[in-house]
Motif scaffolding. Structure first.
Motif, PDB file in Angstrom:
ATOM      1  N   GLU A 114       0.851  -1.191   0.000  1.00 41.57           N
ATOM      2  CA  GLU A 114       0.000   0.000   0.000  1.00 41.57           C
ATOM      3  C   GLU A 114       0.877   1.226   0.000  1.00 41.57           C
ATOM      4  N   GLY A 115       0.337   2.307  -0.567  1.00 40.85           N
ATOM      5  CA  GLY A 115       1.080   3.566  -0.576  1.00 40.85           C
ATOM      6  C   GLY A 115       1.867   3.754  -1.863  1.00 40.85           C
ATOM      7  N   GLU A 121      -5.666   4.404  -3.783  1.00 43.37           N
ATOM      8  CA  GLU A 121      -6.050   3.176  -3.090  1.00 43.37           C
ATOM      9  C   GLU A 121      -6.834   2.235  -3.966  1.00 43.37           C
ATOM     10  N   GLU A 122      -7.625   2.799  -4.888  1.00 45.22           N
ATOM     11  CA  GLU A 122      -8.421   1.923  -5.744  1.00 45.22           C
ATOM     12  C   GLU A 122      -7.677   1.507  -6.993  1.00 45.22           C
ATOM     13  N   GLY A 123      -6.469   1.987  -7.176  1.00 49.22           N
ATOM     14  CA  GLY A 123      -5.693   1.598  -8.338  1.00 49.22           C
ATOM     15  C   GLY A 123      -5.776   2.578  -9.486  1.00 49.22           C
ATOM     16  N   LYS A 124      -6.518   3.618  -9.334  1.00 49.14           N
ATOM     17  CA  LYS A 124      -6.619   4.610 -10.431  1.00 49.14           C
ATOM     18  C   LYS A 124      -5.394   5.492 -10.413  1.00 49.14           C
ATOM     19  N   LEU A 125      -5.002   5.893 -11.596  1.00 52.51           N
ATOM     20  CA  LEU A 125      -3.829   6.769 -11.691  1.00 52.51           C
ATOM     21  C   LEU A 125      -4.131   8.120 -11.023  1.00 52.51           C
ATOM     22  N   LYS A 126      -3.113   8.558 -10.290  1.00 53.22           N
ATOM     23  CA  LYS A 126      -3.301   9.860  -9.620  1.00 53.22           C
ATOM     24  C   LYS A 126      -3.017  10.991 -10.601  1.00 53.22           C
ATOM     25  N   LEU A 128      -0.926  13.805 -11.493  1.00 51.90           N
ATOM     26  CA  LEU A 128       0.463  14.029 -11.086  1.00 51.90           C
ATOM     27  C   LEU A 128       0.669  15.353 -10.366  1.00 51.90           C
ATOM     28  N   SER A 129      -0.178  16.297 -10.659  1.00 48.72           N
ATOM     29  CA  SER A 129       0.009  17.607 -10.020  1.00 48.72           C
ATOM     30  C   SER A 129      -0.235  17.532  -8.521  1.00 48.72           C
ATOM     31  N   THR A 130      -0.944  16.465  -8.077  1.00 49.14           N
ATOM     32  CA  THR A 130      -1.230  16.367  -6.648  1.00 49.14           C
ATOM     33  C   THR A 130      -0.119  15.645  -5.887  1.00 49.14           C
ATOM     34  N   VAL A 131       0.805  15.113  -6.637  1.00 50.82           N
ATOM     35  CA  VAL A 131       1.878  14.372  -5.967  1.00 50.82           C
ATOM     36  C   VAL A 131       2.976  15.350  -5.604  1.00 50.82           C
ATOM     37  N   THR A 132       3.173  15.543  -4.328  1.00 53.90           N
ATOM     38  CA  THR A 132       4.170  16.516  -3.909  1.00 53.90           C
ATOM     39  C   THR A 132       5.386  15.866  -3.279  1.00 53.90           C
ATOM     40  N   SER A 133       5.223  14.629  -2.823  1.00 53.38           N
ATOM     41  CA  SER A 133       6.402  13.978  -2.228  1.00 53.38           C
ATOM     42  C   SER A 133       6.362  12.497  -2.578  1.00 53.38           C
ATOM     43  N   LEU A 134       7.490  11.862  -2.425  1.00 52.86           N
ATOM     44  CA  LEU A 134       7.595  10.444  -2.724  1.00 52.86           C
ATOM     45  C   LEU A 134       7.452   9.643  -1.442  1.00 52.86           C
ATOM     46  N   GLN A 135       6.800   8.495  -1.550  1.00 58.43           N
ATOM     47  CA  GLN A 135       6.706   7.600  -0.385  1.00 58.43           C
ATOM     48  C   GLN A 135       7.121   6.208  -0.836  1.00 58.43           C
TER      49      GLN A 135
END
Lengths: 433, 206
Positions: A114-115, A121-126, A128-135
């Motif tokens: 997970e993460g 969480e459901e497998g849909k592509l995010k 990209l503009s909302t991704v601000t950090s890497l986990q």
């Protein structure tokens, strides 16, 4: 395990096999399904209750097929299951129908990642503009999922019907036997096999015997045994020649001329052969007896036990209703001191080789309440009849126990009674009388 | 007589079982076919030896009762001695006829199921039809019973088979002559056509 559906022919259990630790128990049925049971770990809260077996996985191993060339249907019935020794976290087994052997890998999945960075969480592509950090994705526990996949399919190796498979102690090869031939396979190679025994005569009119069962020696990877419809056993050494048509040893008991009848040849056919865990002895089952053979003595078995000799005078009726063709299996216990085999009326028999005592038990719902102690049964032939005795004429020949298995180490036995599986634990031995 | 009757019954039963086993799912089972043929052979031997004994009892100073047969060329080792052993042997040869003829047509009754794969199925069925006809017509023609007996074995066998096939026609595909339990009745997945063709063959044969 009673079936929840209406019992049908597809539910009839056709093979039962414990794995090498006894933790898993596999059954195959006429419908081509495999059901694996797993022993629950013993509960710390109730140390007296032994681990029970629950369903672990169910899958469809074989489907009905059609051989167009011969206009023949190939049954999906599972003839044999053999477990491979466990080499990693996964379990593997071989299952076979009349023509095709399959290697199945059984794995567990109890964690999922997970993460993810790119998927939600459901497998849909995010976006990209909302991704601000890497986990870093982490593994989180999930409900146990058992996954089964066919890893190898060993097809087209047999013209006749496969009756047995046996994994070699080298854990790399196995053999499969049909009526006339035995093939040696490598577990990793599906497109070829080596023929190691061929008893097909040049002219089929000269055919007098067929192969009925075969097994590798538990410790010597070069030795194997096969049984015939004439009641003989042949021990073969693969080091001696590529084609093991010439046996190293032939185990055969001379026929007793006084007991000869129409049906002598049929009832002498060996339906099952099993090496003892020690590798010193072999156990064979023919229609009326089980016999223990010493590998060092070819002339006759060292022990013979009558399973249901009262049927000897009824062979004609048993021929009429086809029961005389029933193929019963046999089993050793872990210490090779007790042998077990099935019979009719849902009876099964155990013979203690040391005390020479034997017992007849019944696999039925009435006698199988939890913690119930199995009551020994008796078949009375004539003369004095005790209260609970069953007379020969009231035996139910439709209720036959052909397949039985004994846990490799403990006193746990699995009995297949038509479409029901019975698992008995612990107290069975103490009831010998 | 009892022994003879019992042997005859078992022979008939075995023939029926062999026939029936061809229709099973999964095809002809070699082991089963072998076992059935072994029983049939034992029954036949017993029948013939019982018959010879019966003949011996009836006429101790046996002039040969050999039926005036001309053995087929394929029956090589015919004895020329005159004695009841000859009667037994000619009877043995005759009894072997239906099976031998059958074998002559195809390599063997045992291998039929297996080697039928080399031959398209229609042709295999045609051959079976021929064999059934030959077996039944062969039997009454060639085997003339010794005068001492009202009826020989094989006319009886033909009649019994005929009855059983009529039974098949009347009662449906699962009815055997000696009524084994219904679970012998075979399966569901196979299409009806083989059964129909069996019935057609039975009608043609008899």
């Amino acid at each position: 395990m009673p079936s929840h559906r209406m019992p049908s022919e597809a539910d009839i259990i056709s093979t039962v096999e414990f794995n090498h630790t006894g933790e898993l128990l596999a059954t195959g049925d006429k419908g081509g399904r495999v059901v694996i049971f797993q022993r629950e770990p013993e509960s710390k809260n109730a140390p007296h209750s032994q681990g029970e077996y629950d369903v672990y996985s169910t899958f469809q191993s074989h489907e009905p097929e059609f051989d167009y060339l011969k206009s023949l249907e190939i049954e999906e019935k599972i003839n044999k299951i053999k477990w491979l020794p466990q080499q990693n976290a996964a379990h593997s087994l071989l299952s076979t129908n009349d023509k095709t052997i399959k290697l199945w890998k059984i794995t567990e999945r109890d964690k999922r990642p997970e993460g993810y960075n790119l998927k939600d969480e459901e497998g849909k592509l995010k976006d990209l503009s909302t991704v601000t950090s890497l986990q870093v994705p982490v593994l989180k526990p999930m409900d146990l999922m058992v996954e089964v996949s066919p890893r190898r399919i060993f097809a087209n190796g047999h013209t006749y019907h496969i009756n047995s498979i046996s994994v070699n102690s080298d854990c790399e090869t196995y053999m499969s036997a049909d009526d006339l031939r035995i093939n040696l396979w490598h577990l990793a190679v599906t497109d070829r096999s080596f023929n190691i025994v061929d008893i097909k005569p040049a002219n089929m009119e000269d055919l007098t015997e067929v192969i009925t069962a075969s097994e590798f020696h538990p410790h010597h990877c070069n030795l194997f045994v096969y049984s015939s419809s004439k009641g003989s056993l042949r021990l073969c050494d693969m080091r001696a020649a590529a084609l093991c048509d010439k046996h190293s040893k032939l185990f055969e008991e001379p026929e007793d001329p006084s007991s000869r009848s129409f049906f002598s040849e049929i009832i002498s056919s060996v339906s099952d052969v099993k090496f003892s865990h020690s590798g010193r002895y072999m156990l064979t089952r023919d229609y009326l007896t089980v016999k223990v053979w010493d590998l060092n003595m070819e002339a006759r078995p060292i022990e013979t036990y009558q399973v249901h000799d009262y049927l000897r005078s009824k062979l004609c009726s048993l021929y009429e209703n086809d029961c005389i063709f029933d193929k019963f299996e046999c089993a050793w216990n872990g210490s090779d001191s007790v042998i077990m085999t099935g019979a009719y009326n849902n009876f099964f028999r155990m013979f203690d080789r040391n005390s020479k005592r034997d017992v007849t038990l019944e696999a039925s719902r009435e006698s199988s309440k939890p913690r119930a102690v199995l009551k020994p049964r008796r078949v009375c032939i004539g003369g004095k009849r005790r209260r609970d005795d069953i007379s020969v004429d009231s035996l139910d020949f439709a209720k036959k126990i052909l397949h039985t298995a004994w846990h490799p180490a403990e006193n746990i036995i699995a009995i297949a009674a038509t479409n029901n599986l019975y698992i008995f634990q612990d107290k069975v031995n103490s009831d010998m009388h | 007589m009892e022994v003879q009757k019992e042997a005859q019954r078992i022979m008939t039963l075995s023939v029926w079982k062999m026939y029936h086993s061809r229709m099973q799912r999964g095809g002809l089972r070699l082991h089963r076919s072998l076992q059935l043929s072994l029983v049939m052979r034992s029954a036949r031997e017993l029948y013939l030896s019982a018959k010879v004994e019966a003949l011996d009892l009836e006429t101790p100073s046996t002039p040969t009762r050999c039926p005036p047969l001309s053995p087929e060329p394929m029956d090589t080792q015919e004895d020329e001695e005159e004695a009841s052993p000859r009667a037994a042997e000619t009877l043995a040869r005759c009894s072997a006829h239906p099976a031998r003829v059958g074998r002559k047509r195809r390599s063997s009754s045992l291998s039929n199921g297996v080697d039928a794969g080399l031959v398209p199925s229609k042709k295999a069925r045609l051959e079976e039809k021929e064999e059934a006809e030959d077996a039944s017509s062969e039997v009454p023609d060639r085997l003339l019973p010794p005068p001492a007996q009202a009826e020989g074995a094989f006319p009886n066998l033909a009649r019994v088979l005929q009855r059983s096939f009529s039974g098949l026609l009347n009662r449906g595909p699962t009815a055997p002559p000696t009524a084994p339990p219904a679970r012998d009745a075979k399966p569901v997945c196979r299409p009806a056509d083989p059964v129909l063709s069996v019935l057609v063959r039975a009608v043609v044969a008899f």
